[in-house]
Structures are given as structure tokens and as C-alpha cells.
Design a protein around this motif. Structure first.
Motif, PDB file in Angstrom:
ATOM      1  N   LEU A 172       0.444  61.790  57.360  1.00  0.00           N
ATOM      2  CA  LEU A 172       1.562  61.076  57.730  1.00  0.00           C
ATOM      3  C   LEU A 172       2.638  62.226  57.692  1.00  0.00           C
ATOM      4  O   LEU A 172       3.454  62.134  58.580  1.00  0.00           O
ATOM      5  CB  LEU A 172       2.125  60.029  56.415  1.00  0.00           C
ATOM      6  CG  LEU A 172       3.217  59.371  56.768  1.00  0.00           C
ATOM      7  CD1 LEU A 172       3.448  58.649  58.301  1.00  0.00           C
ATOM      8  CD2 LEU A 172       3.456  58.415  55.667  1.00  0.00           C
ATOM      9  N   SER A 188      -3.320  60.103  53.312  1.00  0.00           N
ATOM     10  CA  SER A 188      -2.282  59.058  54.054  1.00  0.00           C
ATOM     11  C   SER A 188      -2.903  57.808  54.486  1.00  0.00           C
ATOM     12  O   SER A 188      -2.132  56.846  54.731  1.00  0.00           O
ATOM     13  CB  SER A 188      -1.908  59.848  55.251  1.00  0.00           C
ATOM     14  OG  SER A 188      -1.125  60.935  54.937  1.00  0.00           O
ATOM     15  N   GLY A 202      -0.505  52.071  49.814  1.00  0.00           N
ATOM     16  CA  GLY A 202       0.082  51.409  51.141  1.00  0.00           C
ATOM     17  C   GLY A 202       1.651  50.983  50.580  1.00  0.00           C
ATOM     18  O   GLY A 202       2.076  49.966  51.273  1.00  0.00           O
ATOM     19  N   VAL A 238       5.486  51.557  50.283  1.00  0.00           N
ATOM     20  CA  VAL A 238       6.661  52.367  50.875  1.00  0.00           C
ATOM     21  C   VAL A 238       7.829  51.879  50.106  1.00  0.00           C
ATOM     22  O   VAL A 238       8.552  50.868  50.237  1.00  0.00           O
ATOM     23  CB  VAL A 238       6.783  51.738  52.480  1.00  0.00           C
ATOM     24  CG1 VAL A 238       7.965  52.967  52.844  1.00  0.00           C
ATOM     25  CG2 VAL A 238       5.465  52.193  53.028  1.00  0.00           C
ATOM     26  N   VAL A 255      10.241  54.205  58.230  1.00  0.00           N
ATOM     27  CA  VAL A 255       9.075  53.545  58.265  1.00  0.00           C
ATOM     28  C   VAL A 255       9.345  52.143  58.847  1.00  0.00           C
ATOM     29  O   VAL A 255       8.730  51.738  59.892  1.00  0.00           O
ATOM     30  CB  VAL A 255       8.022  53.499  57.473  1.00  0.00           C
ATOM     31  CG1 VAL A 255       6.843  52.846  57.514  1.00  0.00           C
ATOM     32  CG2 VAL A 255       7.875  54.798  56.581  1.00  0.00           C
ATOM     33  N   HIS A 264       4.958  47.077  51.371  1.00  0.00           N
ATOM     34  CA  HIS A 264       3.636  47.433  51.412  1.00  0.00           C
ATOM     35  C   HIS A 264       3.261  47.271  52.847  1.00  0.00           C
ATOM     36  O   HIS A 264       3.684  46.217  53.407  1.00  0.00           O
ATOM     37  CB  HIS A 264       2.826  47.249  50.107  1.00  0.00           C
ATOM     38  CG  HIS A 264       2.767  45.603  49.944  1.00  0.00           C
ATOM     39  ND1 HIS A 264       1.616  44.708  50.593  1.00  0.00           N
ATOM     40  CD2 HIS A 264       3.667  44.755  49.342  1.00  0.00           C
ATOM     41  CE1 HIS A 264       1.747  43.476  50.142  1.00  0.00           C
ATOM     42  NE2 HIS A 264       3.123  43.421  49.562  1.00  0.00           N
ATOM     43  N   PRO A 299      -1.699  51.534  55.684  1.00  0.00           N
ATOM     44  CA  PRO A 299      -1.092  52.858  55.881  1.00  0.00           C
ATOM     45  C   PRO A 299      -1.835  53.741  56.978  1.00  0.00           C
ATOM     46  O   PRO A 299      -1.445  54.409  57.883  1.00  0.00           O
ATOM     47  CB  PRO A 299      -1.053  53.699  54.734  1.00  0.00           C
ATOM     48  CG  PRO A 299      -2.370  52.734  54.133  1.00  0.00           C
ATOM     49  CD  PRO A 299      -2.195  51.792  54.333  1.00  0.00           C
ATOM     50  N   TYR A 338      -0.836  52.397  60.536  1.00  0.00           N
ATOM     51  CA  TYR A 338       0.419  53.151  60.874  1.00  0.00           C
ATOM     52  C   TYR A 338       0.355  54.559  61.144  1.00  0.00           C
ATOM     53  O   TYR A 338       0.979  55.091  62.309  1.00  0.00           O
ATOM     54  CB  TYR A 338       1.367  53.163  59.444  1.00  0.00           C
ATOM     55  CG  TYR A 338       2.857  53.533  59.678  1.00  0.00           C
ATOM     56  CD1 TYR A 338       3.760  52.947  60.554  1.00  0.00           C
ATOM     57  CD2 TYR A 338       3.160  55.036  59.369  1.00  0.00           C
ATOM     58  CE1 TYR A 338       5.019  53.405  60.842  1.00  0.00           C
ATOM     59  CE2 TYR A 338       4.487  55.510  59.617  1.00  0.00           C
ATOM     60  CZ  TYR A 338       5.185  54.737  60.296  1.00  0.00           C
ATOM     61  OH  TYR A 338       6.615  55.361  60.409  1.00  0.00           O
ATOM     62  N   CYS A 339      -0.569  55.362  60.676  1.00  0.00           N
ATOM     63  CA  CYS A 339      -0.699  56.662  61.070  1.00  0.00           C
ATOM     64  C   CYS A 339      -1.273  56.703  62.392  1.00  0.00           C
ATOM     65  O   CYS A 339      -0.833  57.307  63.417  1.00  0.00           O
ATOM     66  CB  CYS A 339      -1.654  57.464  59.983  1.00  0.00           C
ATOM     67  SG  CYS A 339      -1.041  57.711  58.515  1.00  0.00           S
ATOM     68  N   MET A 396       4.537  57.729  51.198  1.00  0.00           N
ATOM     69  CA  MET A 396       4.786  57.032  52.295  1.00  0.00           C
ATOM     70  C   MET A 396       6.152  56.569  52.781  1.00  0.00           C
ATOM     71  O   MET A 396       6.468  56.259  53.904  1.00  0.00           O
ATOM     72  CB  MET A 396       4.092  55.514  52.072  1.00  0.00           C
ATOM     73  CG  MET A 396       2.646  55.718  52.034  1.00  0.00           C
ATOM     74  SD  MET A 396       1.617  56.580  52.911  1.00  0.00           S
ATOM     75  CE  MET A 396       1.593  55.655  54.430  1.00  0.00           C
ATOM     76  N   ASN A 397       7.316  57.027  51.993  1.00  0.00           N
ATOM     77  CA  ASN A 397       8.465  57.402  52.110  1.00  0.00           C
ATOM     78  C   ASN A 397       8.881  58.758  52.195  1.00  0.00           C
ATOM     79  O   ASN A 397       9.709  58.948  53.108  1.00  0.00           O
ATOM     80  CB  ASN A 397       9.468  56.462  51.103  1.00  0.00           C
ATOM     81  CG  ASN A 397       9.528  57.231  49.928  1.00  0.00           C
ATOM     82  OD1 ASN A 397       8.506  57.619  49.261  1.00  0.00           O
ATOM     83  ND2 ASN A 397      10.730  57.308  49.423  1.00  0.00           N
TER      84      ASN A 397
END
Length: 437
Positions: free
Chosen positions: A37, A66, A71, A73, A107, A180, A183, A186-187, A373-374
Motif C-alpha cells: 500500500l 498490505s 483490514g 482503516v 482511502v 474496515h 485490503p 483495494y491494493c 492502512m491510513n
């Protein structure tokens, strides 16, 4: 053939084409090392600011922490705000906290603007205590609103036990802004955005060497070598996490790879409501916390434990985390674990990320300590702004430079620290139970 570890996320990831390894010479304004990420966020921010980017990933996008974490955020950093205030002062701590909140927004906004599929964002996170802490939590809620402009909701004991039916829990603070999601998807979605915007991603391409151009004033200040190619570029951003090797040089010597573990339960059906009656993610207040959330409507994805040993035995992992789960919810002692996996996080001794200019044209965006994740997205933005001259917000991380990880003494020292913290947790919880008896 993609070699993602056998996790819930890899089993439910969206289809994505494999990217070839780099062969031959490539050029770009910036070469980003690492396809987690942090690397993806940095590449995306650079492209948005008009820079050409080549990203190199040793395995495949999102392969490391990542793509296999809890999961969550959430606002904040791995280091607590009180410790940040002590080192940097209140105003500086406010600025860093604001960046962490901005990272959550990055995100959320990316998910909404680009309608990234398969991410399933779900709002809300409960931070629960395993000892009596009503006054403490309400003071913290009030202080966060007063000093940081951030609003938590206090959840008292009867309300909490209607949501999480465990005798171990006392009170909680609810974060309505945190969420949440999936992840890895998202990547993968972010990688697709980068490529559609002109970025070049190469998988199966490990950096083997990094060399500065000795010619003064050269446009390409750096050459990044790989097994079958090279990248000539003006700037290099190192985004290797817990799986980064010695090729990362000073960054590798500045963080410790710390393992955490995650399991996925069987489908619980209506039985789930006997234990969990909320869609919020959950984390407890212990130093080595349990964290969990509901996925697929009726499964628990449960994580916890911290160690410097990367345990790979799935049966052992399943037994360890089932024991942790049943300590909280005794009725789940017989639950079947369908998947169990581990992941390595990069931790700095100061528990803040390494977001820095290492030397002229060489940058780091790494070591997010299980809170990435943030913080990885805002780290990528801050580094991109520094490279392009858009801002000097990177100066906010100056108190947290690369520091030696202790070498061979680092892992045993970290294990001793975590053992001591677990003893402190046990003492605090047992005292609260005795007082409540």
C-alpha cells in the motif's frame, strides 16, 4: 502464476492480470520500490502530480502485510498521542494526528470516487477495555474532542455487552469515522488506477542494487538494478515493509520485522448473534491486542499476538487464536478454523513510520507498525509532495528518523518487551476482576 499466501483475502480477491518482470532498461522520473500500500499510494500520488513512475515489486501487488492484515482503516499512528506529545509538543502532535485522519479520508475518497470493486467498506470501530475504565475513557473522549477536534462515542458496559456478549469487556469508545474493508482488493484496484494513468508496474522484480550517478548534474541521479534490467530515474522511494531485505540498506537496518496472526472461522450462521451483534470492527486495549470483525455476513476474521518469530504452522496458528477467541467468547471453543496465516509488519523502535528524505533523491516511506492502512496513504502523499515541491509536510516526521534496530539483539529485546507488556495486561485485568467481585 501468482503466489499469494493462502488467506481469506487471496481466496476472495478479484481477478487481476499478472504483470511481467522488468527486462531491459527503463526510465522514469521516480522509481518506487515495493508494491504494497505504501508503494502504490506513493506512485498514485506522484502520477497525480505529473511525474512518470516505474514501480518494482519482488512478488506481486499486495503480497505482504498490505494484502493480509485485519483490514482496519483508522485514525492515529502505532505510537500513542501522549508519547508523540512528549517528544514533539502538542501542536506538532495535532499536525501529525491530522495527517493520520487525512489518510483515512484518502482511502475513503479513493473508494468512492473510483468505485473500486470488492472492497466492501463498513463503517465503525469499537475500542474495548478488558478492565473497568469508564472514567478514563470519558476523559480520553473529552480530551480528543478538545485538543484534536475528533469525536468518539462512549459506550457503557450494558450497551457494550449487548453488542459483544463477553464477560471480559467493560466499556468502549466508538470511532464512527474509521472503517474496515478488503485490503488486498483495494491494493489491486489502486494498481489498476496507476496503470490506467500511465504508471508502469513490474511484478516478480526485486531490486538487486542501487547506485548513484557520479556525473554531476545528471538528469538520472540513480540507477536501480534488477536481475534482468534497470531503471534510470531522478528519485527513488523505498517502500519495503516487513519483508524488505538487505538491499534496502539503511532502511533495512532501521526496522524490525514483527509478526502478527490472523484466522478465519467457519460460517456461524445465526450462532454469530450469540456473540457479536455489530458490524463494527473491534479491537481491545491490550498491548498485544485481539482484533476482529465480521466478514461474509457470518464469519469472524480474528487477529492478534505479536512476536518476532513468523510462525507458519497453520494448525498451530489456528489452535493459538482459537484459544484467544474462546477466552473472549467461551461458546466458540469448538469453532472450526478454515484459514490461518501470518504476516510481517515493519516496526521502528520509535513506533512511527520512516517517512523521510534519506539523502538527495532517495526517500523512505515504510515501517508503519501495523497501522498502515491510513498511514501508508498519507505517507505516500507527503513524500510525493516533497519530491515535487508541493509541500514540506515531510518535515513533521523529522523527529522520527531512521534509527538502528538493534541488529541481532533487536528481536530478542522486542520479545522481552512484549512479554513484559503482556504481564502488565494480565495484572491490570485480574485486578479489575477482583475489584468487581
Amino acid at each position: 502464476m501468482r503466489d499469494y499466501p493462502n488467506t481469506y483475502y487471496s481466496a476472495t480477491r478479484l481477478p487481476a492480470s499478472e504483470r511481467p518482470p522488468l527486462r531491459g532498461a527503463a526510465t522514469a522520473d521516480v522509481c518506487v520500490i515495493g508494491g504494497g500500500l505504501a508503494g502504490l499510494s506513493t506512485a498514485w500520488e506522484l502520477i497525480r502530480l505529473g511525474r512518470s513512475v516505474v514501480l518494482l515489486e519482488a512478488r506481486c501487488v499486495g503480497w505482504g502485510a498490505s494484502g493480509r492484515n485485519g483490514g482496519f482503516v483508522l485514525q492515529g499512528w502505532s505510537e500513542g498521542l501522549r508519547a508523540i506529545e512528549k517528544r514533539c509538543g502538542l501542536d506538532h502532535a495535532r499536525a501529525l494526528f491530522g495527517l493520520s485522519v487525512e489518510g483515512v479520508g484518502i482511502v475513503r475518497d479513493t473508494l468512492a470516487k473510483h468505485a473500486l470493486p470488492g472492497c466492501n467498506p463498513t463503517a465503525g470501530k469499537l475500542s474495548v477495555t478488558r478492565y473497568e475504565a469508564a472514567d478514563q475513557l470519558q476523559r480520553h473522549r473529552d480530551r480528543m474532542a478538545r485538543h484534536y477536534g475528533y469525536d468518539f462515542t462512549y459506550v457503557d458496559r450494558p450497551t457494550l455487552r449487548g453488542l459483544l456478549k463477553s464477560d471480559l469487556y467493560f466499556q468502549a469508545l466508538r470511532d464512527p469515522v474509521g472503517f474496515h474493508f478488503h485490503p488486498l482488493n483495494y491494493c489491486l484496484g489502486l494498481a489498476g488506477l496507476i496503470e490506467r494513468a500511465g504508471g508502469r508496474l513490474f511484478e516478480g522484480t526485486a531490486m538487486t542494487g542501487l547506485h548513484r550517478n557520479a556525473k554531476p548534474g545528471a538528469e538520472a541521479r540513480w540507477r536501480v538494478d534488477t536481475a534482468d534490467g534497470s531503471v534510470a530515474c531522478r528519485d527513488v522511494v523505498m517502500c519495503g515493509g516487513g519483508y524488505g531485505g538487505r538491499e534496502f540498506g539503511p532502511l533495512h537496518r532501521a526496522f524490525l520485522p514483527i509478526a502478527t496472526y490472523v484466522v478465519l472461522t467457519e460460517r456461524l450462521g445465526d450462532r454469530l448473534s450469540d456473540f457479536v451483534a455489530t458490524t463494527d470492527a473491534v479491537g481491545d486495549d491490550r498491548r498485544s491486542s485481539d482484533y476482529y470483525r465480521v466478514v461474509d455476513g457470518d464469519r469472524l476474521l480474528w487477529g492478534g499476538r505479536i512476536t518476532t518469530r513468523d510462525e507458519q504452522d497453520e494448525k498451530r496458528l489456528a489452535a493459538l487464536l482459537r484459544r484467544d477467541m474462546s477466552a473472549v467468547f467461551p461458546g466458540l471453543a469448538d469453532v472450526r478454523i478454515e484459514k490461518a496465516w501470518s504476516g510481517l509488519m515493519g516496526y521502528a523502535r520509535h513506533k512511527m513510520p520512516h517517512i523521510a528524505r534519506v539523502e538527495d533523491g532517495l526517500w523512505s516511506c515504510s515501517s508503519f507498525g501495523g497501522h498502515g492502512m491510513n498511514t501508508a496513504p498519507i505517507g505516500g502523499r507527503v513524500v510525493a509532495e516533497a519530491i515535487t515541491g508541493e509541500s514540506d509536510r515531510i518535515r513533521l516526521f523529522a523527529p522520527y528518523r531512521l534509527t538502528w534496530n538493534g541488529g541481532i539483539f533487536g528481536p530478542p529485546a522486542a520479545d522481552l518487551v512484549y512479554a513484559g507488556l503482556r504481564l502488565m495486561d494480565a495484572w491490570q485485568e485480574s485486578r479489575s476482576r477482583r475489584q468487581g467481585a
